[in-house]
Enzyme design. Sequence first.
Site, PDB file in Angstrom:
ATOM      1  N   LYS A 158       0.314   0.193   3.751  1.00 41.28           N
ATOM      2  CA  LYS A 158       0.713   1.363   4.437  1.00 41.28           C
ATOM      3  C   LYS A 158       0.704   1.160   5.970  1.00 41.28           C
ATOM      4  O   LYS A 158      -0.038   1.471   6.591  1.00 41.28           O
ATOM      5  CB  LYS A 158      -0.011   2.634   3.873  1.00 41.28           C
ATOM      6  CG  LYS A 158       0.852   3.781   4.318  1.00 41.28           C
ATOM      7  CD  LYS A 158       0.399   5.039   3.528  1.00 41.28           C
ATOM      8  CE  LYS A 158       0.992   6.332   3.964  1.00 41.28           C
ATOM      9  NZ  LYS A 158       2.445   6.420   3.723  1.00 41.28           N
TER      10      LYS A 158
HETATM   11  N1  PMP Z   1       5.895   4.581  -1.271  1.00 44.51           N
HETATM   12  C1  PMP Z   1       5.961   4.746   0.020  1.00 44.51           C
HETATM   13  C2  PMP Z   1       6.878   3.745   0.774  1.00 44.51           C
HETATM   14  C3  PMP Z   1       5.252   5.867   0.478  1.00 44.51           C
HETATM   15  O1  PMP Z   1       5.424   6.028   2.149  1.00 44.51           O
HETATM   16  C4  PMP Z   1       4.663   6.571  -0.037  1.00 44.51           C
HETATM   17  C5  PMP Z   1       3.887   7.674   0.627  1.00 44.51           C
HETATM   18  N2  PMP Z   1       2.795   7.209   0.993  1.00 44.51           N
HETATM   19  C6  PMP Z   1       4.442   6.592  -1.561  1.00 44.51           C
HETATM   20  C7  PMP Z   1       5.196   5.428  -2.010  1.00 44.51           C
HETATM   21  C8  PMP Z   1       3.462   7.473  -2.217  1.00 44.51           C
HETATM   22  O2  PMP Z   1       2.362   7.139  -2.129  1.00 44.51           O
HETATM   23  P1  PMP Z   1       0.983   8.058  -2.209  1.00 44.51           P
HETATM   24  O3  PMP Z   1       1.420   8.739  -3.479  1.00 44.51           O
HETATM   25  O4  PMP Z   1      -0.253   7.254  -1.904  1.00 44.51           O
HETATM   26  O5  PMP Z   1       1.113   9.083  -1.139  1.00 44.51           O
END
Ligand code: PMP
Length: 306
Positions: A158
């Site tokens: 991320k």
């Molecule tokens: N995919 C992307 C590209 C994201 O930015 C996010 C948000 N963080 C998610 C999926 C979902 O991740 P999470 O459930 O950990 O927030």
Amino acid sequence: MSSTYPAFIWQNGAIKPWAEATVHVMAHALHYGSSVFEGIRSYETPDGPAIFRLGDHLRRLYLSAKIYDMVIPYTIDELSSACRDVIRKNGLTKAYLRPVAYRGLGGFGLSAETPIDVAVATWEMGPYLGPGVLETGIDACVSSWQRFAPNTIPAGAKAGGNYLSGQLIAREARRLGFGEGIALASTGLLSEGAGENLFLVFDGQLHTTPASAAILTGITRHTLMTLARANGIEVIERDMPREYLYLADEILMCGTAAEVTPIRSVDGKAVGAGKAGPVTRRMQELFFGLFTGATKDQWGWLDPVG
Ligand code: PMP
């Protein structure tokens, strides 16, 4: 959030007024996207405000940093405390938390060993994809932008730079009048939304795209998989072609910001009955039930703000 900001922010070990948490214009991250971050939510629960899966989010932050050889100069415990402190100090309960670690000022070369600066911001945030969308669902479109190919940029980190891809997908969708964009992977198979994972429902089963489809393996995705399986709903991780978006009985998007958002149409074609279906509703009930107490938190996912 853009007109009024919370009073305080945590930066490099101290809580300070929001306006004082600044970055130098020559910070590495500003030029090269060299930051890693998390999005986390706290909720009001019958036992007081609690941060959802704080430890899992912070572990992912450190793993994202590891991919980019960034050593975060704080322990997970220190950052956990920072998250709790900044919520308390701002007097928030239901909030969004944004820890970010970034290459600061200390060299202009791509591989420069800069200091790693860290901040934790928090603010109040309603449904990310717009008011009422958790009930009505959104109209999505398939983006003309693909997600990055494997061995180019790691989708599993991320990292700030990844979100140039997300911005192209999200901005194109909004420009064309859609609520969100869905991207295909470089293979041509389904990947994920600009900032959300995808679940398609076929015959009462949940189907979600795999890590190899250039997705961020979301913590909400893992939450839904766990909740579904614990409640007798089968979950399958699999590659899917684009047309499955037009064939699915139901589709939902999920993420920390988007929570559990139904998709009512894709590319102008209704998904199922054109409104949230029974599996989507059940997943919303199980997910939001974690915060009302209706779903028992048998996994220790709720971390009291204190
Ligand atoms: N995919 C992307 C590209 C994201 O930015 C996010 C948000 N963080 C998610 C999926 C979902 O991740 P999470 O459930 O950990 O927030």
